[in-house]
Design an enzyme around this catalytic site. Structure first.
Site, PDB file in Angstrom:
ATOM      1  N   LEU A 108       0.882  -1.161   0.000  1.00  0.00           N
ATOM      2  CA  LEU A 108       0.000   0.000   0.000  1.00  0.00           C
ATOM      3  C   LEU A 108       0.919   1.210   0.000  1.00  0.00           C
ATOM      4  O   LEU A 108       1.886   1.260   0.769  1.00  0.00           O
ATOM      5  CB  LEU A 108      -0.897   0.019   1.244  1.00  0.00           C
ATOM      6  CG  LEU A 108      -2.069  -0.963   1.269  1.00  0.00           C
ATOM      7  CD1 LEU A 108      -2.745  -0.928   2.639  1.00  0.00           C
ATOM      8  CD2 LEU A 108      -3.076  -0.654   0.178  1.00  0.00           C
ATOM      9  N   ASP A 109       0.631   2.198  -0.851  1.00  0.00           N
ATOM     10  CA  ASP A 109       1.546   3.326  -0.943  1.00  0.00           C
ATOM     11  C   ASP A 109       1.431   4.242   0.275  1.00  0.00           C
ATOM     12  O   ASP A 109       0.596   4.042   1.165  1.00  0.00           O
ATOM     13  CB  ASP A 109       1.370   4.096  -2.265  1.00  0.00           C
ATOM     14  CG  ASP A 109       0.002   4.744  -2.397  1.00  0.00           C
ATOM     15  OD1 ASP A 109      -0.558   5.170  -1.376  1.00  0.00           O
ATOM     16  OD2 ASP A 109      -0.501   4.843  -3.530  1.00  0.00           O
ATOM     17  N   LEU A 110       2.280   5.245   0.315  1.00  0.00           N
ATOM     18  CA  LEU A 110       2.420   6.114   1.482  1.00  0.00           C
ATOM     19  C   LEU A 110       1.085   6.655   1.976  1.00  0.00           C
ATOM     20  O   LEU A 110       0.808   6.659   3.178  1.00  0.00           O
ATOM     21  CB  LEU A 110       3.359   7.277   1.131  1.00  0.00           C
ATOM     22  CG  LEU A 110       3.547   8.355   2.198  1.00  0.00           C
ATOM     23  CD1 LEU A 110       4.328   7.801   3.385  1.00  0.00           C
ATOM     24  CD2 LEU A 110       4.267   9.570   1.607  1.00  0.00           C
ATOM     25  N   ASN A 111       0.245   7.116   1.055  1.00  0.00           N
ATOM     26  CA  ASN A 111      -0.995   7.790   1.448  1.00  0.00           C
ATOM     27  C   ASN A 111      -2.204   6.870   1.494  1.00  0.00           C
ATOM     28  O   ASN A 111      -3.327   7.339   1.697  1.00  0.00           O
ATOM     29  CB  ASN A 111      -1.273   8.952   0.487  1.00  0.00           C
ATOM     30  CG  ASN A 111      -0.189  10.013   0.574  1.00  0.00           C
ATOM     31  OD1 ASN A 111       0.241  10.380   1.664  1.00  0.00           O
ATOM     32  ND2 ASN A 111       0.272  10.498  -0.577  1.00  0.00           N
ATOM     33  N   SER A 112      -1.991   5.570   1.306  1.00  0.00           N
ATOM     34  CA  SER A 112      -3.097   4.617   1.348  1.00  0.00           C
ATOM     35  C   SER A 112      -3.185   3.956   2.717  1.00  0.00           C
ATOM     36  O   SER A 112      -2.197   3.857   3.439  1.00  0.00           O
ATOM     37  CB  SER A 112      -2.933   3.556   0.258  1.00  0.00           C
ATOM     38  OG  SER A 112      -2.979   4.151  -1.029  1.00  0.00           O
TER      39      SER A 112
END
Length: 252
Positions: A108-112
Site C-alpha cells: 500500500l503506498d504512502l498515502n493509502s
C-alpha cells in the site's frame, strides 16, 4: 545425494525466513550482501543445511519457522518497505517488539490505508500475490470531482491511461456530498498506484483510499496500527485451492 541431505537452496531459505521474496533474495545475493559460514554467496542455488550460519548485511538470519500470516491496519503516512532512502517512517518500523522478521503481501503506498497482509514466509507472500489466484482486492475510495457513473461503469471493460492498459475494475458510487464522493472499487490485479491513476483519467482526485479486503481476508474492525495473526487453521482453509502452506509451515 538428495535435496534433504543437501539442505535447501539459499534464495528459497531466505524467502521462508521472511528476509524478502525469493526474487529479492536473489538480488541480495547478486549484490554480495549474503554470506554462508563466513563466505560470500555467489549463486542462488547454493544450499543451506542444518547448522549453517547465514548472514545478510552482516546480520545473522534465523532458520525458517512455521508459516504465519497477520492482518495489519496500515495508517497513511507509512511506506511499505524495510528501508526508505528518504528516511520516512515504515510499516515494519511501526510493528510491536517481539514480531519476527516479516514481509508484506503486495503493498500500500504512502498515502493509502487499510488491510495489509504480513507474513514471515516469502514463499507464501509470492503465492498470495499471484494474479492467477484471482483474489479480489476491495477498496473504499473518496474522490473529489464530478462522478460520471457511466464512465465509472465502463472501467469493468478495462481501460488505457497514459499508455498503460489496466484490467477490469468494478467501481460503484456509494454516496455523494457536494464535490466529494465515496466509491467502492474492486480489482484482481493491481498495478502501482492503479486506482489513483485511473481515477485521474476520469478527472477525479483521490483524497482517501482504504483497502478493506484482500481475497478472503478482511480489514474488519481492526483499529489503525492494530495487528492480528490469522489462525493456522484459517490460513490453511483460505489458501487457493490445491495449495498447502509452504514448507516453512513446519517447525524447524
Amino acid at each position: 545425494m538428495t535435496q534433504d541431505t543437501r539442505g535447501e537452496r539459499i534464495a528459497k531459505w531466505l524467502a521462508r525466513s521472511g528476509v524478502a521474496s525469493r526474487r529479492d533474495a536473489e538480488r541480495m545475493i547478486e549484490e554480495g550482501r549474503v554470506r554462508l559460514n563466513g563466505h560470500p554467496v555467489t549463486h542462488p542455488a547454493t544450499f543451506v543445511g542444518e547448522g549453517d550460519i547465514v548472514l545478510v548485511d552482516n546480520q545473522p538470519v534465523s532458520a525458517p519457522e512455521r508459516t504465519r500470516l497477520w492482518r495489519y491496519h496500515k495508517p497513511d503516512g507509512l511506506v511499505t518497505t524495510h528501508r526508505d532512502p528518504e528516511g520516512r517512517p515504515t510499516v515494519f518500523g511501526s510493528l510491536p517488539e517481539g514480531m519476527p522478521r516479516v514481509i508484506s503481501v503486495g503493498r500500500l503506498d504512502l498515502n493509502s490505508e487499510g488491510l495489509l497482509l504480513l507474513t514471515n514466509d516469502g514463499e507464501l507472500a509470492r503465492k498470495l500475490e499471484l494474479p492467477s489466484n484471482g483474489w479480489l482486492r476491495r477498496y473504499r475510495v473518496r474522490v473529489f470531482g464530478v462522478v460520471d457513473e457511466q464512465r465509472l461503469a465502463s472501467l469493468a471493460q478495462g481501460c488505457v491511461f497514459e499508455g498503460v492498459r489496466y484490467g477490469p475494475i468494478t467501481a460503484a458510487l456509494d454516496s455523494r456530498k457536494g464535490d466529494n464522493a465515496w466509491l467502492t472499487v474492486s480489482l484482481r490485479e493491481g498495478k502501482n498506484r492503479e486506482i489513483r491513476k485511473v481515477m485521474t483519467g476520469l478527472n477525479l482526485h483521490v483524497s482517501r483510499l482504504i483497502r478493506t479486503s484482500y481475497g478472503p481476508f478482511q480489514l474488519g474492525t481492526l483499529l489503525r496500527r492494530e495487528l492480528e495473526e490469522v489462525p493456522p487453521r484459517i490460513l490453511r482453509d483460505q489458501l487457493p485451492k490445491g495449495e498447502t502452506p509452504p514448507a516453512g509451515s513446519r517447525s524447524r
